[in-house]
Design a protein around this motif. Structure first.
Motif, mmCIF file in Angstrom:
data_model
loop_
_atom_site.group_PDB
_atom_site.id
_atom_site.type_symbol
_atom_site.label_atom_id
_atom_site.label_comp_id
_atom_site.label_asym_id
_atom_site.label_seq_id
_atom_site.Cartn_x
_atom_site.Cartn_y
_atom_site.Cartn_z
ATOM 1 N N THR A 114 27.663 22.779 -93.887
ATOM 2 C CA THR A 114 26.518 22.807 -92.966
ATOM 3 C C THR A 114 25.759 21.492 -93.006
ATOM 4 O OG1 THR A 114 26.303 25.203 -93.286
ATOM 5 C CG2 THR A 114 24.407 24.052 -92.363
ATOM 6 N N SER A 115 25.743 20.868 -94.171
ATOM 7 C CA SER A 115 25.047 19.591 -94.321
ATOM 8 C C SER A 115 25.718 18.463 -93.547
ATOM 9 C CB SER A 115 24.927 19.212 -95.796
ATOM 10 O OG SER A 115 26.210 19.138 -96.402
ATOM 11 N N ASP A 116 26.928 18.717 -93.009
ATOM 12 C CA ASP A 116 27.612 17.710 -92.192
ATOM 13 C C ASP A 116 27.041 17.660 -90.778
ATOM 14 O OD1 ASP A 116 29.356 17.091 -94.260
ATOM 15 O OD2 ASP A 116 30.854 18.567 -93.619
ATOM 16 N N LEU A 117 26.143 18.589 -90.463
ATOM 17 C CA LEU A 117 25.592 18.684 -89.116
ATOM 18 C C LEU A 117 24.101 18.383 -89.097
ATOM 19 C CD1 LEU A 117 27.344 22.005 -88.031
ATOM 20 C CD2 LEU A 117 27.965 19.695 -87.289
ATOM 21 N N ALA A 118 23.658 17.733 -88.027
ATOM 22 C CA ALA A 118 22.232 17.494 -87.800
ATOM 23 C C ALA A 118 21.737 18.535 -86.797
ATOM 24 C CB ALA A 118 22.007 16.086 -87.250
ATOM 25 N N PHE A 119 20.594 19.114 -87.047
ATOM 26 C CA PHE A 119 20.022 20.138 -86.175
ATOM 27 C C PHE A 119 19.254 19.468 -85.038
ATOM 28 C CE2 PHE A 119 20.914 22.055 -90.150
ATOM 29 C CZ PHE A 119 21.187 23.386 -89.909
ATOM 30 N N VAL A 120 19.537 19.886 -83.822
ATOM 31 C CA VAL A 120 18.870 19.304 -82.649
ATOM 32 C C VAL A 120 17.801 20.249 -82.110
ATOM 33 C CG1 VAL A 120 19.167 18.456 -80.286
ATOM 34 C CG2 VAL A 120 20.889 17.924 -82.038
ATOM 35 N N ASP A 300 8.621 26.676 -81.827
ATOM 36 C CA ASP A 300 8.915 25.595 -82.766
ATOM 37 C C ASP A 300 10.395 25.487 -83.109
ATOM 38 O OD1 ASP A 300 7.993 23.488 -84.642
ATOM 39 O OD2 ASP A 300 8.736 24.877 -86.166
ATOM 40 N N ARG A 301 11.173 26.531 -82.843
ATOM 41 C CA ARG A 301 12.603 26.481 -83.149
ATOM 42 C C ARG A 301 13.354 25.498 -82.250
ATOM 43 N NH1 ARG A 301 14.055 32.676 -82.739
ATOM 44 N NH2 ARG A 301 12.604 32.394 -80.992
ATOM 45 N N LEU A 302 12.666 25.006 -81.228
ATOM 46 C CA LEU A 302 13.252 23.983 -80.371
ATOM 47 C C LEU A 302 13.186 22.604 -81.021
ATOM 48 C CD1 LEU A 302 14.553 23.225 -77.715
ATOM 49 C CD2 LEU A 302 12.332 23.379 -76.600
ATOM 50 N N SER A 303 12.399 22.482 -82.081
ATOM 51 C CA SER A 303 12.341 21.221 -82.826
ATOM 52 C C SER A 303 13.439 21.220 -83.888
ATOM 53 C CB SER A 303 10.984 21.053 -83.505
ATOM 54 O OG SER A 303 10.856 21.960 -84.595
ATOM 55 N N PRO A 304 13.939 20.052 -84.296
ATOM 56 C CA PRO A 304 14.965 20.012 -85.340
ATOM 57 C C PRO A 304 14.527 20.702 -86.634
ATOM 58 C CG PRO A 304 14.873 17.905 -84.220
ATOM 59 C CD PRO A 304 13.713 18.718 -83.704
ATOM 60 N N ALA A 305 13.291 20.470 -87.061
ATOM 61 C CA ALA A 305 12.803 21.079 -88.302
ATOM 62 C C ALA A 305 12.681 22.596 -88.159
ATOM 63 C CB ALA A 305 11.464 20.479 -88.684
ATOM 64 N N PHE A 310 14.733 28.113 -89.316
ATOM 65 C CA PHE A 310 15.224 29.381 -88.785
ATOM 66 C C PHE A 310 16.663 29.611 -89.227
ATOM 67 C CE2 PHE A 310 17.626 31.528 -85.365
ATOM 68 C CZ PHE A 310 16.977 32.749 -85.346
ATOM 69 N N PHE A 311 17.488 28.576 -89.136
ATOM 70 C CA PHE A 311 18.893 28.670 -89.521
ATOM 71 C C PHE A 311 19.034 29.033 -90.995
ATOM 72 C CE2 PHE A 311 22.710 26.798 -91.314
ATOM 73 C CZ PHE A 311 23.700 27.267 -90.467
ATOM 74 N N ASP A 312 18.290 28.364 -91.850
ATOM 75 C CA ASP A 312 18.369 28.641 -93.294
ATOM 76 C C ASP A 312 17.982 30.083 -93.604
ATOM 77 O OD1 ASP A 312 19.174 26.043 -93.758
ATOM 78 O OD2 ASP A 312 17.191 25.331 -94.364
ATOM 79 N N ASP A 313 16.975 30.592 -92.902
ATOM 80 C CA ASP A 313 16.570 31.988 -93.091
ATOM 81 C C ASP A 313 17.683 32.947 -92.652
ATOM 82 O OD1 ASP A 313 14.114 31.167 -94.049
ATOM 83 O OD2 ASP A 313 13.045 31.514 -92.157
ATOM 84 N N GLU A 314 18.367 32.605 -91.572
ATOM 85 C CA GLU A 314 19.460 33.437 -91.081
ATOM 86 C C GLU A 314 20.631 33.442 -92.068
ATOM 87 O OE1 GLU A 314 19.888 35.087 -87.305
ATOM 88 O OE2 GLU A 314 18.310 35.524 -88.766
#
Length: 330
Positions: A114-120, A300-305, A310-314
């Protein structure tokens, strides 16, 4: 000697400055060629449809061609690995759903981290529906629950394959009902939906984007929607949520997000995020999504952070569900 060293330092400084200016110029000019959105599933499915909607709106905001390519297989992990290994220049992006957060618990070897990807940013989220073949006797979820309790493994529950949204929804449902229905995996949504309409399987927990037309046509029975609130879609608005029907806390939505290779320059990621924000304000896109019961993300889920949190919680949530279901990673 001093003159040669000074000249060398000056040349090095010029080279570094030139590279920095060149990189900055390249970022400033992004995009200079077509952008590819990789969908790790087959064409025609919900993720593909959403990616094509977003691609059309991104084309307007980025000012370049945006191509959707389907790289299906292994529960979405093949296409994801492709993007993780792609050049980090912003020209190869990933559109993936909730399955990205469950893959670490389902597969021993992913071919990426997962760390190979950047969240947009997150794109949308949509409920699923619990549907059944028309020959099933129960007419509401309370009656269906009684049948599940009495019949157990004699009832079967179709899904589109391990790691699919329908599989995940089924896991959560089975976990909360403490039942032992028989799972029937298919290679995709279409054959599973075909068999439930044909009466070969009993139940399915499928995304509203796929099930709504069948519910409207009365080709399947609808027992509940899986989100915390009822759907605003006319065809689904009269269908209770599973929470209303007696499963407190049941909340399952299928979400989609955009990702890039991890080392993509921040300036490029910022441009992609800005374009995504503009795309998700496109009235025509919003209208198409809402007609299918899909909520376009504006929080706020539209921001990378916000997306990453949200992803980490999922990941935490679904790792527990999968572990509790006794599923061993493949």
């Amino acid at each position: 000697m001093w003159i040669r060293q000074a000249a060398g330092r000056a040349a090095t400084l010029c080279l570094v400055s030139g590279l920095a200016i060149g990189a900055g110029h390249a970022n400033a000019e992004y995009p200079e060629k077509p952008v590819t959105l990789v969908v790790p599933f087959v064409a025609g499915g919900p993720s593909d449809k959403i990616a094509r909607d977003v691609a059309e709106s991104l084309r307007k905001t980025l000012g370049t061609t945006v191509v959707v390519e389907n790289t299906a297989g292994a529960g979405g992990t093949i296409g994801t690995a492709r993007v993780a290994r792609a050049a980090p220049d912003g020209y190869t992006l990933l559109v993936h759903h909730i399955g990205l957060a469950t893959a670490p618990a389902l597969y021993k070897k992913l071919g990426y981290k997962t760390s190979d990807l950047a969240f947009v940013g997150l794109i949308n989220e949509a409920p699923s529906t619990l549907i059944g073949k028309t020959a099933l006797a129960p007419n509401n979820f309370a009656e269906l629950r009684e049948l599940i309790s009495a019949s157990g493994s004699k009832l079967n529950l179709a899904n589109a394959g391990v790691g699919s949204a329908s599989h995940l929804c089924s896991l959560l449902l089975q976990n909360m009902l403490k039942s032992d229905m028989t799972f029937v995996p298919y290679k995709g949504t279409a054959p599973a939906m075909s068999d439930i309409m044909g009466g070969q399987v009993d139940l399915m927990c499928e995304q509203a984007t796929n099930s709504t037309p069948q519910i409207e046509a009365r080709k399947v029975k609808a027992y509940a929607v899986t989100s915390a609130q009822r759907s605003a879609v006319p065809a689904l608005s009269g269908i209770p949520t599973l929470i209303e029907a007696g499963l407190p806390g049941f909340n399952f939505t299928v979400w989609h997000g955009v990702y890039a290779p991890q080392a993509t320059p921040q300036a490029v990621l910022d441009k992609i995020n800005k374009a995504l924000r503009a795309a998700l304000k496109d009235p025509s896109l919003i209208k198409r999504e809402e007609a299918l019961g899909i909520t376009v993300i504006s929080d706020d889920r539209l921001s990378p952070a916000g997306h990453k949190k949200f992803f980490d919680d999922e990941v935490v949530r679904w790792t527990k569900v999968i572990k509790d279901a006794g599923i061993q990673p493949e």
